[in-house]
Design a protein around this motif. Structure first.
Motif, short mmCIF file in Angstrom:
data_model
loop_
_atom_site.label_atom_id
_atom_site.label_comp_id
_atom_site.label_asym_id
_atom_site.label_seq_id
_atom_site.Cartn_x
_atom_site.Cartn_y
_atom_site.Cartn_z
N THR A 196 2.84 30.70 -5.14
CA THR A 196 4.37 30.68 -5.34
C THR A 196 5.19 31.75 -6.02
OG1 THR A 196 4.20 28.19 -5.33
CG2 THR A 196 6.04 28.90 -5.93
N LEU A 246 5.22 20.96 1.87
CA LEU A 246 6.51 21.60 1.42
C LEU A 246 7.45 20.74 0.27
CD1 LEU A 246 8.62 23.68 2.04
CD2 LEU A 246 9.42 22.29 3.99
N GLY A 247 7.31 19.40 0.41
CA GLY A 247 7.96 18.61 -0.63
C GLY A 247 7.35 19.03 -2.19
N ASP A 248 6.13 19.12 -2.07
CA ASP A 248 5.37 19.19 -3.37
C ASP A 248 5.83 20.94 -3.90
OD1 ASP A 248 3.84 17.09 -2.90
OD2 ASP A 248 2.25 18.26 -2.15
N LEU A 249 5.81 21.57 -2.98
CA LEU A 249 6.47 22.95 -3.60
C LEU A 249 7.85 22.60 -4.11
CD1 LEU A 249 6.15 26.00 -3.45
CD2 LEU A 249 7.07 26.31 -1.17
N THR A 250 8.83 21.96 -3.39
CA THR A 250 10.16 21.95 -3.74
C THR A 250 10.16 21.10 -5.17
OG1 THR A 250 10.86 21.67 -1.60
CG2 THR A 250 12.38 20.71 -3.31
N GLU A 251 9.22 20.11 -5.46
CA GLU A 251 9.00 19.71 -6.59
C GLU A 251 8.58 20.50 -7.66
OE1 GLU A 251 10.00 16.45 -7.65
OE2 GLU A 251 10.84 16.07 -5.66
N GLU A 252 7.88 21.47 -7.41
CA GLU A 252 7.32 22.44 -8.35
C GLU A 252 8.39 23.44 -8.94
OE1 GLU A 252 4.17 26.00 -8.73
OE2 GLU A 252 4.30 25.00 -6.66
N LEU A 253 9.32 23.55 -7.87
CA LEU A 253 10.45 24.29 -8.33
C LEU A 253 11.44 23.61 -8.97
CD1 LEU A 253 10.87 26.42 -4.77
CD2 LEU A 253 9.63 27.34 -6.88
N LYS A 254 11.76 22.46 -8.64
CA LYS A 254 12.70 21.69 -9.52
C LYS A 254 12.12 21.54 -10.89
CE LYS A 254 14.48 18.97 -5.70
NZ LYS A 254 14.71 17.44 -5.19
#
Length: 826
Positions: free
Chosen positions: A278, A187-195
């Protein structure tokens, strides 16, 4: 107002600009199915169908099953279109072969005819084979779609019955502690991808998106106010105004969140470096945002807390105001839960994390629904409590049933979640929420269509008219009610389809089952197709409308110019109506595909039932036709039949209406006029006879009396000159001359009133001439001498029978009878 819509359109175009380029990049196919020959198209469809049916029963991916089902239905649609396209060519080829006929025995055709026949036979065989193969592919497509629906239904039922470890047990939490850190890392990787994607967005793009967001919010405010003013000014006053206002609220609440979510998606996918999963998740957010806005707008439109006079639901203001939070909470929550449930698939979360996420979503949704029900009951008691007695009116039966069912469903859902049936508990709470949304939308649409048809087609009634309850239904009112009913039935069918879509039978499956009726329903040798049925109903409606218009034209324009009397005009119009109705029914049956020869067979089959059960009805119908054709009686005649005497007002199919002298109406079967003796006063000679009989004394001058009566006849305007009136001396009795005067008037209906007027005039003239009427002879019988009368012994006291006459009542003369004297006996 046009400037607002222009700005809104420009903003919408800017928002959708990011989605146009991918669609343009795909290009168009080099060749379509229409460009292929029928043989190649059928061969390709056959191969594709074999691929779709291979391994279908073992497939577990629901998305793949939906893809196969859509492909099968597409093949079925193309096969039906190809068969319909080849059918006219096959019929034309068969017609040409029929024109050539068969080769007679013992004869030889010419070379040209034989060659032509061979080519036609070959072409017909090829077309026939292609049509049959297309029909076979269509059937296989339907069967494949049904097989996919059965597989999905079986998998859905299996998922509902699947049990996992309970969230209350230690085994579940121990498994989650082992898988949780890895899922949180993903989930943190997905958040970093969006950021990272947002960081790549240039400054001018941020400014453009911010401006677009401000424009969307500003336009939403301005358009909502403008639509309110437009609805109040342009929409006719009445129920339609509130329905249109509610619809505008729902539309604005649906579009605005979707536009904002689309702006967010454009910002996140600006660089185009997002992963496919995503991007698929983010691409679905605008749609679910629109659905969340739809739920919130639907609730606000039904409650309408700020405008009680425009409220659709019949509820108090306190309930509408204090329950406003429910749709505003439920709509965003539905959108968040949709994203929350699809997030584990994007990050490839473990099973324990997925189960925990589903439990949290179900508990959150169930808690909001339960809190709404509890709050609704408290607000209902507070709003409806009587201020003096403190009592609350009892709840309605439907309200109790619905609320009890929702509480039961929520309890079952909670129990299923706690014991491990997560899929079942999640399904129950979602189905309850979905059903509430569908019912609310159905209620709004039903009100909208009913208000629309009644406002557009319904007749305008004066609300201040005291006799509005006596308003006769008009044709426009009937059409409005009928169309409104049909539209509401269609909305109800769609609503039921949407509710059942959660039970493994999606809307497409249900619509596909309905689409199977497109081929028609076979009843014997008759094939009833929906298109033919609609065509037949259309022909019948147009035919009946044409008959109605022609009848009005005959009655108002053509027949009054002829020499026919009123009764004959009515009979002609009625006969024309019967013939027109029969013709319209025959044409509609022909459009339906039912020939008259088949109707003859049906009529012969029903003749036995008609002979026994409908004999009297048929007899009256035929008698009515005879009355209209032979016209022994007609509308307006004065008839007497079996003690019933009056004027004929209408000759219907089964019975005739006779209006009595007291304005009451008697319904007489038509067969009575054919089988019984009827006295028609106005049939042949419409003249009325006025007859007056006067007794005159013997000393009166007979010539003077005659001249007086004749003068009265001559002075009356209604007395006809031909036949001439006359006065006869019928005879002379013991003390009077009996005069009999006769005269004629133009109608028997004038005889009674004319006779009364003449009597008043004749009596006045006789009195002016000093002539009195003769008196009836009187007989005086005197009693014998008492000495010569024997003594009579009364046999019994005289008991009067009947009421005793008062002093003002004239008693008839009495005659005393006594024994005659002895001299008379001799």
């Amino acid at each position: 107002m046009p400037a607002l819509w222009l700005c809104f359109a420009l903003c919408l175009g800017f928002v959708l600009a990011g989605t146009v380029a991918p669609a343009q990049a795909q290009g168009t196919p080099a060749a379509t199915d229409a460009d292929k020959s029928p043989e190649k198209a059928l061969d390709a469809a056959r191969k594709q169908m074999d691929v779709l049916r291979k391994g279908l029963a073992e497939e577990t991916d629901d998305a793949e099953l939906l893809r196969r089902r859509a492909a099968a239905l597409e093949i079925q649609a193309k096969a039906d279109a190809l068969a319909d396209r080849l059918a006219p060519a096959l019929a034309a080829m068969q017609a040409r072969l029929t024109e050539l006929g068969t080769v007679p025995d013992g004869t030889k055709e010419t070379h040209d005819v034989a060659t032509q026949r061979a080519e036609l036979e070959k072409s017909r065989s090829t077309l026939d084979a292609q049509v049959k193969l297309a029909r076979l592919l269509s059937v296989e497509g339907v069967q494949t779609a049904e097989q996919v629906a059965n597989v999905r239904r079986a998998q859905f039922q299996a998922r509902l019955g699947e049990r996992r470890a309970s969230i209350l047990g230690t085994f579940f939490w121990s498994e989650f502690r082992g898988d949780g850190p890895r899922d949180m890392s993903r989930l943190g990787d997905l958040t970093e991808e969006l950021k990272t994607s947002l960081a790549a967005l240039p400054a001018w793009a941020w400014i453009a998106l911010a401006v677009a967001l401000a424009i969307v919010i500003g336009l939403w405010t301005l358009i909502s106010r403008a639509l309110i003013r437009l609805t109040a000014a342009r929409v006719p006053a009445g129920r339609l105004r509130r329905s249109v206002h509610a619809l505008t609220i729902v539309l604005l609440a649906t579009i605005t969140p979707g536009l904002i979510a689309e702006l967010a998606f454009i910002a996140l996918d600006w660089s185009g470096d997002l992963a496919d999963d995503t991007r698929a998740l983010l691409a679905g957010i605008p749609g679910i945002a629109c659905f969340g806005g739809f739920v919130a707008g639907l609730g606000l439109a039904l409650l309408e807390p700020s405008r009680p006079s425009w409220r659709l639901l019949p509820i108090p203001d306190e309930i509408a105001t204090r329950m406003r939070w429910f749709p505003l909470t439920l709509g965003p929550l539905v959108s968040v839960i949709w994203v929350f449930e699809r997030l584990p698939g994007v990050i490839s979360a473990s099973l324990s994390t997925t189960i925990l996420g589903n439990c949290i979503a179900a508990l959150a949704l169930g808690s909001v629904v339960a809190l709404g029900l509890a709050r609704l009951e408290r607000v209902r008691r507070s709003a409806l409590r009587d201020a003096e007695t403190g009592r609350v009116p009892p709840r309605g039966l439907l309200y109790v049933i619905v609320v009890s069912a929702i509480w039961l469903g929520l309890s079952c859902s909670l129990l299923a979640l706690l014991v491990g049936y997560v899929a079942f508990g999640n399904f129950v709470v979602k189905q309850l929420t979905w059903s509430l949304i569908v019912v609310a939308a159905t209620y709004l649409l039903c009100l909208l269509v009913d208000d629309f048809f009644m406002a557009v087609l319904g007749s305008k009634r004066d609300t201040n008219d005291k006799d509005k309850d006596k308003h006769e239904p008009r044709l426009r009112d009937q059409a409005a009610v009928l169309l409104s009913g049909v539209a509401r039935v269609f909305i109800a069918i769609v609503a039921i389809t949407l509710v059942l879509s959660q039970f493994g039978e999606g809307p497409m499956e249900l619509l596909q089952r309905v689409d199977q009726w497109r081929n028609g329903l076979a009843i014997g040798e008759v094939q009833l197709r929906p298109a033919a049925l609609m065509q037949g109903l259309l022909v019948l409606g147009v035919g009946l409308l044409a008959v109605r218009m022609l009848k009005r034209w005959l009655t108002a324009r053509f027949l009054p110019t002829t020499t026919l009397d009123t009764g004959m005009q009515t009979s002609t119009t009625t006969l024309f109506g019967y013939v027109g109705i029969v013709t319209a029914v025959a044409l509609s049956m022909s459009a339906l595909g039912i020939g008259l020869e088949r109707v003859a067979w049906v009529a012969s089959a029903l003749s036995v039932g008609i002979g026994f059960g409908l004999q009297a009805v048929v007899q009256n119908f035929v008698s009515g036709l005879i009355l209209l054709a032979e016209r022994p009686v007609k509308v307006g005649d004065w008839v007497s039949l079996g003690g019933v005497e009056g004027d004929i007002r209408r000759i219907n199919v089964r019975a005739t209406e006779i209006q009595m002298s007291d304005r009451s109406t008697v319904i007489v079967p038509n067969s009575e006029f054919i089988t019984k003796t009827v006295r028609n006063v106005t049939h042949a000679n419409p003249l009325g006879l006025v007859q007056i009989k006067l007794p005159m004394p013997l000393g009166a001058n007979a010539a003077t009396v005659k001249e007086t009566i004749m003068a009265a006849f001559a002075a009356h305007a209604d007395v006809l000159d031909a036949p001439a009136p006359n006065v006869f001396l019928d005879g002379i009795d013991a003390s009077n001359l009996q005069f009999n005067a006769t005269a004629y008037v133009s109608s028997p209906r004038q005889a009674y009133s004319t006779r009364s007027t003449l009597l008043f005039d004749i009596l006045q003239r006789l009195a002016d001439n000093g002539i009195t009427l003769g008196k009836p002879p009187t007989l005086l019988v005197s009693a014998p001498v008492a000495a010569s009368m024997p003594e009579l012994t009364p046999l019994a006291p005289v008991i009067p029978v009947g009421p005793v006459a008062s002093s003002a009542t004239q008693t008839p003369p009495t005659v005393a009878v006594a024994p005659a004297p002895e001299s008379d006996k001799r």
